[in-house]
Design a protein around this motif. Sequence first.
Motif, PDB file in Angstrom:
ATOM      1  N   GLU A 108       0.836  -1.185   0.000  1.00 17.21           N
ATOM      2  CA  GLU A 108       0.000   0.000   0.000  1.00 17.21           C
ATOM      3  C   GLU A 108       0.881   1.249   0.000  1.00 17.21           C
ATOM      4  N   VAL A 109       0.392   2.264  -0.661  1.00 19.29           N
ATOM      5  CA  VAL A 109       1.113   3.530  -0.726  1.00 19.29           C
ATOM      6  C   VAL A 109       0.524   4.468   0.317  1.00 19.29           C
ATOM      7  N   LEU A 110       1.379   5.162   1.038  1.00 18.54           N
ATOM      8  CA  LEU A 110       0.913   6.135   2.010  1.00 18.54           C
ATOM      9  C   LEU A 110       0.485   7.412   1.303  1.00 18.54           C
ATOM     10  N   THR A 111      -0.510   8.058   1.856  1.00 18.31           N
ATOM     11  CA  THR A 111      -0.865   9.383   1.361  1.00 18.31           C
ATOM     12  C   THR A 111       0.184  10.372   1.859  1.00 18.31           C
ATOM     13  N   VAL A 112       0.197  11.563   1.262  1.00 16.32           N
ATOM     14  CA  VAL A 112       1.134  12.596   1.712  1.00 16.32           C
ATOM     15  C   VAL A 112       0.879  12.930   3.175  1.00 16.32           C
ATOM     16  N   LEU A 143       3.891  10.223   9.854  1.00 17.75           N
ATOM     17  CA  LEU A 143       4.965   9.283  10.168  1.00 17.75           C
ATOM     18  C   LEU A 143       6.264  10.023  10.471  1.00 17.75           C
ATOM     19  N   LEU A 144       6.599  11.010   9.659  1.00 17.14           N
ATOM     20  CA  LEU A 144       7.851  11.736   9.842  1.00 17.14           C
ATOM     21  C   LEU A 144       7.830  12.567  11.122  1.00 17.14           C
ATOM     22  N   ALA A 145       6.630  12.924  11.581  1.00 16.58           N
ATOM     23  CA  ALA A 145       6.506  13.707  12.819  1.00 16.58           C
ATOM     24  C   ALA A 145       6.399  12.818  14.053  1.00 16.58           C
ATOM     25  N   ALA A 146       6.346  11.495  13.859  1.00 14.61           N
ATOM     26  CA  ALA A 146       6.092  10.585  14.977  1.00 14.61           C
ATOM     27  C   ALA A 146       7.231  10.483  15.995  1.00 14.61           C
ATOM     28  N   PRO A 147       8.509  10.487  15.584  1.00 13.09           N
ATOM     29  CA  PRO A 147       9.579  10.404  16.594  1.00 13.09           C
ATOM     30  C   PRO A 147       9.473  11.541  17.605  1.00 13.09           C
TER      31      PRO A 147
END
Length: 308
Positions: free
Chosen positions: A122-126, A132-136
Amino acid sequence: MPPGAPLLPDETARAFLLERFQDFLSLESGAASNTREAYARDLARFASFALTVGARGPADLDARQLRNYVYHLKDLGLSPASIRRGVSAIRTYYRFLLSEGHVVRDPSERLETPRGWRSLPEVLTVEEVERLLAAPSLDDPFVFRDRAMLELAYGAGLRVSEWIGLAVRDLLLEDLLVRVFGKGGKERLVPIGGKAVGAVAMYLRELRPRLEKGRGRGILFLNARGEPLTRMGAWKVLRKHVERAGIEKTVTPHTLRHSFATHLLEGGADLRAVQEMLGHADISTTQIYTHVDREYLRSVHRQYHPRS
């Protein structure tokens, strides 16, 4: 001609030897009537497509055009099962032509069926990528490493083996590039954005020197023991942040690579540029992403067009 088959001029049917092929199916190969009818429809559609690309007969088509025809079937909305049957029809057709001396080569030898289209992750939406990038979290002792890793994996479309194998010396941050060694050790330069550069620079300054205990071998991403992060370690890092971001899709490291390619194409990127960034030797491998993109466009059409 069976119902549902495109209507072809008699001269086209003769040029493509469609009646002779039907005789072959019925008299020599003993194909069932349902198979003969289905193949007749498939080959009539194929001949109709061939005319649009300037072919006057089966000998005028090459492997690239056959591959484009399979993509054409996908764009028509045919099911994978129907496309596989269409590919089988073409292979049988060219074997017949070769055996009868009507062609001197078989361009269908390496024609692939669309199994891969169904197995694409599956491809992630923008928006999902942003989450995801903000999760850490700053509460996490490895926050700078994880941010840098996720930004690079998505920002450069890297295979998991490539992002865990990156060396510090492969970072050309001032030039907004990373040097990547892909399959077979083939080297390529991949551009990265300012956010990825910033995340990597922060990791290099704030965390990696503390992780390095003389066992890092120059590799960029290290684990708590100061050793290069393993493939399993990278999976665990990704899985943790996918859960933290509340993303319910199945996300693997390759999902980030697929999302990278799909988002570029959705934004209007040139296919050959995407091929170069992904490190694909053959553009036909990259072309599967155009179908992910087209599926996205179709879903938008179905969702928003009043007559969809």
